[in-house]
Design a protein around this motif. Structure first.
Motif, PDB file in Angstrom:
ATOM      1  N   HIS A 199      23.526 -46.034  16.347  1.00  0.00           N
ATOM      2  CA  HIS A 199      22.403 -45.878  15.415  1.00  0.00           C
ATOM      3  C   HIS A 199      22.146 -47.225  14.745  1.00  0.00           C
ATOM      4  CE1 HIS A 199      20.419 -44.584  11.572  1.00  0.00           C
ATOM      5  NE2 HIS A 199      19.647 -44.069  12.509  1.00  0.00           N
ATOM      6  N   VAL A 200      20.936 -47.726  14.870  1.00  0.00           N
ATOM      7  CA  VAL A 200      20.593 -49.053  14.363  1.00  0.00           C
ATOM      8  C   VAL A 200      20.326 -48.992  12.861  1.00  0.00           C
ATOM      9  CG1 VAL A 200      18.949 -50.955  14.512  1.00  0.00           C
ATOM     10  CG2 VAL A 200      19.672 -49.767  16.588  1.00  0.00           C
ATOM     11  N   ASP A 201      21.029 -49.837  12.128  1.00  0.00           N
ATOM     12  CA  ASP A 201      20.808 -49.999  10.691  1.00  0.00           C
ATOM     13  C   ASP A 201      19.986 -51.275  10.518  1.00  0.00           C
ATOM     14  OD1 ASP A 201      20.833 -50.385   7.966  1.00  0.00           O
ATOM     15  OD2 ASP A 201      23.005 -50.234   7.760  1.00  0.00           O
ATOM     16  N   PHE A 202      18.702 -51.106  10.258  1.00  0.00           N
ATOM     17  CA  PHE A 202      17.820 -52.264  10.169  1.00  0.00           C
ATOM     18  C   PHE A 202      18.037 -53.093   8.906  1.00  0.00           C
ATOM     19  CE2 PHE A 202      15.552 -49.750  13.350  1.00  0.00           C
ATOM     20  CZ  PHE A 202      15.348 -50.717  14.312  1.00  0.00           C
ATOM     21  N   SER A 203      18.909 -52.645   7.995  1.00  0.00           N
ATOM     22  CA  SER A 203      19.223 -53.483   6.836  1.00  0.00           C
ATOM     23  C   SER A 203      20.226 -54.577   7.210  1.00  0.00           C
ATOM     24  CB  SER A 203      19.755 -52.642   5.674  1.00  0.00           C
ATOM     25  OG  SER A 203      20.992 -52.062   5.997  1.00  0.00           O
ATOM     26  N   ASP A 204      20.817 -54.485   8.407  1.00  0.00           N
ATOM     27  CA  ASP A 204      21.679 -55.547   8.908  1.00  0.00           C
ATOM     28  C   ASP A 204      20.846 -56.783   9.229  1.00  0.00           C
ATOM     29  OD1 ASP A 204      23.927 -53.931   8.740  1.00  0.00           O
ATOM     30  OD2 ASP A 204      23.895 -53.388  10.868  1.00  0.00           O
ATOM     31  N   GLU A 205      21.532 -57.913   9.420  1.00  0.00           N
ATOM     32  CA  GLU A 205      20.834 -59.139   9.801  1.00  0.00           C
ATOM     33  C   GLU A 205      20.260 -58.984  11.211  1.00  0.00           C
ATOM     34  OE1 GLU A 205      23.084 -62.687   9.206  1.00  0.00           O
ATOM     35  OE2 GLU A 205      23.438 -62.230   7.092  1.00  0.00           O
ATOM     36  N   SER A 206      19.211 -59.730  11.492  1.00  0.00           N
ATOM     37  CA  SER A 206      18.518 -59.623  12.783  1.00  0.00           C
ATOM     38  C   SER A 206      19.458 -59.798  13.966  1.00  0.00           C
ATOM     39  CB  SER A 206      17.387 -60.653  12.871  1.00  0.00           C
ATOM     40  OG  SER A 206      16.408 -60.394  11.894  1.00  0.00           O
ATOM     41  N   HIS A 207      20.329 -60.803  13.912  1.00  0.00           N
ATOM     42  CA  HIS A 207      21.223 -61.045  15.055  1.00  0.00           C
ATOM     43  C   HIS A 207      22.162 -59.868  15.274  1.00  0.00           C
ATOM     44  CE1 HIS A 207      25.027 -61.964  12.969  1.00  0.00           C
ATOM     45  NE2 HIS A 207      24.250 -62.440  12.014  1.00  0.00           N
ATOM     46  N   PRO A 267      13.751 -53.127   4.963  1.00  0.00           N
ATOM     47  CA  PRO A 267      14.261 -53.011   6.324  1.00  0.00           C
ATOM     48  C   PRO A 267      13.893 -51.670   6.968  1.00  0.00           C
ATOM     49  CG  PRO A 267      15.916 -53.986   4.914  1.00  0.00           C
ATOM     50  CD  PRO A 267      14.799 -53.521   4.019  1.00  0.00           C
ATOM     51  N   GLY A 268      13.547 -51.753   8.253  1.00  0.00           N
ATOM     52  CA  GLY A 268      13.163 -50.570   9.006  1.00  0.00           C
ATOM     53  C   GLY A 268      11.666 -50.342   9.080  1.00  0.00           C
ATOM     54  N   VAL A 269      10.908 -51.076   8.269  1.00  0.00           N
ATOM     55  CA  VAL A 269       9.454 -50.920   8.268  1.00  0.00           C
ATOM     56  C   VAL A 269       8.855 -51.541   9.534  1.00  0.00           C
ATOM     57  CG1 VAL A 269       7.312 -51.698   7.133  1.00  0.00           C
ATOM     58  CG2 VAL A 269       9.151 -50.702   5.788  1.00  0.00           C
ATOM     59  N   ILE A 270       7.912 -50.832  10.124  1.00  0.00           N
ATOM     60  CA  ILE A 270       7.206 -51.340  11.300  1.00  0.00           C
ATOM     61  C   ILE A 270       6.174 -52.352  10.816  1.00  0.00           C
ATOM     62  CG2 ILE A 270       5.685 -50.728  13.227  1.00  0.00           C
ATOM     63  CD1 ILE A 270       7.064 -47.922  13.137  1.00  0.00           C
ATOM     64  N   GLY A 318       3.525 -56.836  20.101  1.00  0.00           N
ATOM     65  CA  GLY A 318       4.717 -56.037  20.336  1.00  0.00           C
ATOM     66  C   GLY A 318       5.155 -55.243  19.121  1.00  0.00           C
ATOM     67  N   LEU A 319       6.239 -54.505  19.308  1.00  0.00           N
ATOM     68  CA  LEU A 319       6.785 -53.641  18.265  1.00  0.00           C
ATOM     69  C   LEU A 319       7.783 -54.445  17.432  1.00  0.00           C
ATOM     70  CD1 LEU A 319       7.040 -50.844  17.005  1.00  0.00           C
ATOM     71  CD2 LEU A 319       8.788 -50.327  18.724  1.00  0.00           C
ATOM     72  N   ILE A 320       7.382 -54.787  16.218  1.00  0.00           N
ATOM     73  CA  ILE A 320       8.191 -55.642  15.354  1.00  0.00           C
ATOM     74  C   ILE A 320       8.645 -54.850  14.131  1.00  0.00           C
ATOM     75  CG2 ILE A 320       8.249 -57.756  13.976  1.00  0.00           C
ATOM     76  CD1 ILE A 320       6.227 -58.917  16.010  1.00  0.00           C
ATOM     77  N   ILE A 321       9.967 -54.885  13.899  1.00  0.00           N
ATOM     78  CA  ILE A 321      10.594 -54.117  12.833  1.00  0.00           C
ATOM     79  C   ILE A 321      11.300 -55.062  11.867  1.00  0.00           C
ATOM     80  CG2 ILE A 321      12.191 -52.210  12.313  1.00  0.00           C
ATOM     81  CD1 ILE A 321       9.970 -51.447  14.340  1.00  0.00           C
ATOM     82  N   LYS A 322      11.138 -54.821  10.566  1.00  0.00           N
ATOM     83  CA  LYS A 322      11.789 -55.627   9.533  1.00  0.00           C
ATOM     84  C   LYS A 322      13.287 -55.347   9.525  1.00  0.00           C
ATOM     85  CE  LYS A 322      12.098 -57.991   5.594  1.00  0.00           C
ATOM     86  NZ  LYS A 322      13.424 -58.562   5.691  1.00  0.00           N
ATOM     87  N   THR A 323      14.075 -56.410   9.388  1.00  0.00           N
ATOM     88  CA  THR A 323      15.530 -56.287   9.254  1.00  0.00           C
ATOM     89  C   THR A 323      15.949 -56.854   7.900  1.00  0.00           C
ATOM     90  OG1 THR A 323      16.005 -58.452  10.197  1.00  0.00           O
ATOM     91  CG2 THR A 323      15.866 -56.581  11.749  1.00  0.00           C
ATOM     92  N   GLY A 324      17.240 -56.873   7.665  1.00  0.00           N
ATOM     93  CA  GLY A 324      17.751 -57.424   6.412  1.00  0.00           C
ATOM     94  C   GLY A 324      17.553 -58.912   6.269  1.00  0.00           C
ATOM     95  N   SER A 325      17.354 -59.623   7.402  1.00  0.00           N
ATOM     96  CA  SER A 325      17.232 -61.089   7.324  1.00  0.00           C
ATOM     97  C   SER A 325      15.977 -61.634   7.994  1.00  0.00           C
ATOM     98  CB  SER A 325      18.456 -61.744   7.992  1.00  0.00           C
ATOM     99  OG  SER A 325      18.461 -61.459   9.381  1.00  0.00           O
ATOM    100  N   GLY A 326      15.059 -60.800   8.370  1.00  0.00           N
ATOM    101  CA  GLY A 326      13.849 -61.248   9.066  1.00  0.00           C
ATOM    102  C   GLY A 326      13.232 -60.082   9.792  1.00  0.00           C
ATOM    103  N   ALA A 327      13.184 -60.187  11.133  1.00  0.00           N
ATOM    104  CA  ALA A 327      12.597 -59.106  11.927  1.00  0.00           C
ATOM    105  C   ALA A 327      13.102 -59.190  13.360  1.00  0.00           C
ATOM    106  CB  ALA A 327      11.071 -59.197  11.902  1.00  0.00           C
ATOM    107  N   VAL A 328      12.953 -58.082  14.082  1.00  0.00           N
ATOM    108  CA  VAL A 328      13.243 -58.046  15.508  1.00  0.00           C
ATOM    109  C   VAL A 328      12.053 -57.429  16.228  1.00  0.00           C
ATOM    110  CG1 VAL A 328      15.760 -57.919  15.296  1.00  0.00           C
ATOM    111  CG2 VAL A 328      14.435 -55.805  15.379  1.00  0.00           C
TER     112      VAL A 328
END
Length: 109
Positions: A6-14, A55-58, A66-76
């Motif tokens: 389960h992905v926790d988008f509050s983690d850093e992007s890497h 974090p987690g916001v589209i 593409g599909l870009i999601i906010k993370t704790g340190s940027g985005a993926v």
């Protein structure tokens, strides 16, 4: 653990990218749409983002970017995914064919 993958988008992007890569193909990384639909995330890449979204916001759901999601340190950018009942496909192809599933400003859980 039961929720491994389960992905926790509050983690850093890497860390998000590493988890997705490490869980592919099994057990598979995943997240949930607001309605509870489980999405398998197959590949991702770090991308830059300067802003104050949570974090987690589209951030983007347009096929060209593409599909870009906010993370704790940027985005993926989620570059490949599987929607329930479907096959693995690129984010751009999915967004082109299934508009309205991922909505900018909504949050993955």
């Amino acid at each position: 653990p039961k929720d491994y993958g389960h992905v926790d988008f509050s983690d850093e992007s890497h860390a998000v990218v590493d988890l997705i890569r490490g869980c592919n193909p099994e057990p598979g990384a995943y997240s949930y749409l607001g309605d509870g639909t489980k999405i398998k995330l197959m590949f991702a890449a770090e991308t830059s983002y300067e802003g104050d979204s949570v974090p987690g916001v589209i951030l983007n759901a347009e096929p060209k970017k593409g599909l870009i999601i906010k993370t704790g340190s940027g985005a993926v950018r989620i570059t490949r995914l599987i929607y329930p009942g479907g096959k693995e496909m690129s984010d751009s192809d999915f967004l082109r064919g299934r508009r309205g599933i991922f909505i900018e400003g909504s949050q993955l859980k």
